[in-house]
Design a protein around this motif. Structure first.
Motif, mmCIF file in Angstrom:
data_model
loop_
_atom_site.group_PDB
_atom_site.id
_atom_site.type_symbol
_atom_site.label_atom_id
_atom_site.label_comp_id
_atom_site.label_asym_id
_atom_site.label_seq_id
_atom_site.Cartn_x
_atom_site.Cartn_y
_atom_site.Cartn_z
ATOM 1 N N MET A 190 0.821 -1.212 0.000
ATOM 2 C CA MET A 190 0.000 0.000 0.000
ATOM 3 C C MET A 190 0.854 1.261 0.000
ATOM 4 S SD MET A 190 -3.255 -0.783 2.488
ATOM 5 C CE MET A 190 -2.415 -1.804 3.693
ATOM 6 N N ALA A 191 2.031 1.183 0.603
ATOM 7 C CA ALA A 191 2.881 2.363 0.742
ATOM 8 C C ALA A 191 3.701 2.655 -0.506
ATOM 9 C CB ALA A 191 3.826 2.185 1.937
ATOM 10 N N GLN A 192 3.751 1.710 -1.459
ATOM 11 C CA GLN A 192 4.555 1.918 -2.659
ATOM 12 C C GLN A 192 3.961 3.015 -3.524
ATOM 13 O OE1 GLN A 192 5.008 -1.718 -4.802
ATOM 14 N NE2 GLN A 192 6.352 -2.660 -3.282
ATOM 15 N N PRO A 193 4.775 3.994 -3.945
ATOM 16 C CA PRO A 193 4.262 5.027 -4.857
ATOM 17 C C PRO A 193 4.029 4.426 -6.235
ATOM 18 C CG PRO A 193 6.629 5.286 -4.583
ATOM 19 C CD PRO A 193 6.209 4.197 -3.627
ATOM 20 N N SER A 194 3.069 4.973 -6.964
ATOM 21 C CA SER A 194 2.813 4.486 -8.324
ATOM 22 C C SER A 194 2.391 5.645 -9.203
ATOM 23 C CB SER A 194 1.729 3.407 -8.317
ATOM 24 O OG SER A 194 0.506 3.943 -7.875
ATOM 25 N N ASP A 195 2.666 5.473 -10.492
ATOM 26 C CA ASP A 195 2.272 6.483 -11.466
ATOM 27 C C ASP A 195 0.886 6.148 -12.008
ATOM 28 O OD1 ASP A 195 4.778 7.704 -11.201
ATOM 29 O OD2 ASP A 195 5.657 6.308 -12.651
ATOM 30 N N GLY A 196 0.341 7.064 -12.803
ATOM 31 C CA GLY A 196 -0.919 6.773 -13.459
ATOM 32 C C GLY A 196 -2.086 7.539 -12.879
ATOM 33 N N MET A 200 -7.269 5.087 -10.373
ATOM 34 C CA MET A 200 -6.760 3.725 -10.444
ATOM 35 C C MET A 200 -5.814 3.438 -9.282
ATOM 36 S SD MET A 200 -8.218 2.147 -12.887
ATOM 37 C CE MET A 200 -9.662 3.057 -12.357
ATOM 38 N N ARG A 201 -5.016 4.435 -8.904
ATOM 39 C CA ARG A 201 -4.110 4.257 -7.764
ATOM 40 C C ARG A 201 -4.906 4.013 -6.483
ATOM 41 N NH1 ARG A 201 -1.465 8.843 -9.797
ATOM 42 N NH2 ARG A 201 -2.147 10.073 -8.018
ATOM 43 N N TYR A 202 -5.975 4.791 -6.312
ATOM 44 C CA TYR A 202 -6.766 4.626 -5.096
ATOM 45 C C TYR A 202 -7.548 3.322 -5.124
ATOM 46 C CZ TYR A 202 -9.844 5.545 -1.185
ATOM 47 O OH TYR A 202 -10.527 5.442 -0.003
ATOM 48 N N SER A 203 -7.967 2.896 -6.314
ATOM 49 C CA SER A 203 -8.653 1.608 -6.437
ATOM 50 C C SER A 203 -7.744 0.481 -5.964
ATOM 51 C CB SER A 203 -9.066 1.371 -7.897
ATOM 52 O OG SER A 203 -9.562 0.067 -8.063
ATOM 53 N N ALA A 204 -6.473 0.518 -6.404
ATOM 54 C CA ALA A 204 -5.518 -0.513 -5.974
ATOM 55 C C ALA A 204 -5.309 -0.440 -4.465
ATOM 56 C CB ALA A 204 -4.193 -0.335 -6.708
ATOM 57 N N PHE A 205 -5.204 0.782 -3.929
ATOM 58 C CA PHE A 205 -5.020 0.945 -2.484
ATOM 59 C C PHE A 205 -6.223 0.378 -1.719
ATOM 60 C CE2 PHE A 205 -5.843 3.272 1.419
ATOM 61 C CZ PHE A 205 -4.628 3.194 2.070
ATOM 62 N N ALA A 206 -7.431 0.651 -2.201
ATOM 63 C CA ALA A 206 -8.639 0.181 -1.512
ATOM 64 C C ALA A 206 -8.681 -1.341 -1.465
ATOM 65 C CB ALA A 206 -9.886 0.731 -2.208
ATOM 66 N N ARG A 207 -8.296 -1.997 -2.562
ATOM 67 C CA ARG A 207 -8.285 -3.460 -2.585
ATOM 68 C C ARG A 207 -7.270 -4.007 -1.585
ATOM 69 N NH1 ARG A 207 -8.103 -2.614 -8.169
ATOM 70 N NH2 ARG A 207 -5.972 -3.403 -8.268
ATOM 71 N N THR A 248 -5.354 8.216 1.403
ATOM 72 C CA THR A 248 -4.320 7.174 1.470
ATOM 73 C C THR A 248 -3.179 7.583 2.383
ATOM 74 O OG1 THR A 248 -3.253 8.046 -0.523
ATOM 75 C CG2 THR A 248 -4.887 6.323 -0.819
ATOM 76 N N ASP A 249 -2.738 8.836 2.309
ATOM 77 C CA ASP A 249 -1.597 9.273 3.120
ATOM 78 C C ASP A 249 -1.897 9.157 4.608
ATOM 79 O OD1 ASP A 249 -0.249 9.809 0.813
ATOM 80 O OD2 ASP A 249 -0.592 11.977 0.843
ATOM 81 N N GLU A 250 -3.073 9.621 5.016
ATOM 82 C CA GLU A 250 -3.419 9.560 6.441
ATOM 83 C C GLU A 250 -3.652 8.121 6.889
ATOM 84 O OE1 GLU A 250 -6.630 12.229 7.205
ATOM 85 O OE2 GLU A 250 -5.490 14.004 6.622
ATOM 86 N N ALA A 251 -4.269 7.325 6.029
ATOM 87 C CA ALA A 251 -4.499 5.920 6.384
ATOM 88 C C ALA A 251 -3.181 5.184 6.565
ATOM 89 C CB ALA A 251 -5.349 5.242 5.310
#
Length: 290
Positions: A190-196, A200-207, A248-251
């Motif tokens: 979850m902590a890995q930064p990603s482009d795009g 979509m980034r938040y969708s991946a984080f939520a999963r 995401t940052d606060e979580a």
């Protein structure tokens, strides 16, 4: 030129000769183990909200496809004959991507079995309808259910506050190094930064966040609490309410506090950290209702 090619081939390490007394073969005893995970660390959400049925998904190319589809956002049904251990490993990898995996054993050379497998996939959609995630329209099919109401949102968070802090306390008391390593993997992903695209980034984080919380409840060793929370689909509703880097940052900071409590095997600290996390999550999302 031929000599050079021969020398190059001779320099490559040989794989040990292997054979198995059964068909289909098993992936679990193979050495070295085949690689099943895609080389790209993050998907782009190209299969978000979709499902896939993969025959032979327990091992080999089928397993690799299942993991790749999950990384792109799909839930996966895995058809296989009788290779239960391999199938369970594929399920573990798919769930590690934050997606659902359904295991459907059966002999696909039998027409009746094939029809039964397809029916099982339809029943899985029916369960989603029963859980309020999709709505079926006659002659049209399934679509996403309406967004959660303010009242349902408040009730959902009341339930989480009743169950998850206590679950975190038990998980901390049951913690061992293997379990801690598993949770660190989720937290690290979850902590890995990603482009795009931000959505979509938040969708991946939520999963991944959903899988992180579910794994904590698994380690609490209370199947009823885990099942009750899983059927609320909390992170599905959160994702539909709001997607923003602040969430995401606060979580992630709150996850760090939970992980510190787990590392210390401190049940009371885990209870406090999880309670604070859920209360702050509720406060972050309330503005979505205006």
């Amino acid at each position: 030129m031929a000599n050079a090619s021969k020398k190059e081939d001779e320099s490559k390490p040989l794989r040990p000769a292997q054979s198995q007394d059964r068909q289909p073969g098993l992936q679990s005893p193979m050495n070295p183990a085949p690689r099943s995970e895609p080389p790209t660390p993050r998907g782009r959400g190209r299969l978000e909200g979709r499902g896939a049925f993969i025959t032979g998904g327990d091992s080999g190319i089928g397993r690799a496809v299942a993991v790749a589809f999950a990384r792109e956002g799909a839930d996966v049904a895995i058809g296989y004959l009788d290779e239960g251990e391999d199938a369970r490993e594929t399920r573990r990898l798919v769930e590690g991507e934050g997606r659902r995996a359904v295991l459907l054993p059966g002999d696909v050379s039998d027409r009746d079995v094939c029809e039964g497998l397809i029916q099982s996939a339809g029943e899985a959609l029916g369960r989603l309808e029963g859980e309020g995630l999709v709505v079926k329209t006659h002659l049209i099919g399934y679509s996403a259910a309406p967004q959660i109401s303010r009242r349902s949102f408040e009730e959902l968070y009341e339930l989480r506050l009743l169950l998850e802090p206590e679950g975190a306390r038990h998980a901390a008391e049951n913690m061992d190094e293997d379990r801690l390593h598993s949770l660190r993997q989720f937290a690290g992903a979850m902590a890995q930064p990603s482009d795009g695209d931000e959505r979509m980034r938040y969708s991946a984080f939520a999963r991944q966040d959903a899988a992180f919380h579910d794994r904590i409840m698994e380690f609490a060793e209370n199947a009823l609490i885990r099942s009750t929370l899983a059927h609320q689909h909390t992170h599905f509703h959160i994702f539909r309410l709001m997607f923003h880097a602040r969430v995401t940052d606060e979580a992630l900071e709150e996850h760090d506090a939970i992980m510190r409590a787990f590392s210390a095997r401190d049940g009371h600290a885990a209870d406090r950290a999880m309670r604070a996390h859920i209360e702050r999550s509720r406060a972050r999302l309330r503005p979505a209702f205006g």
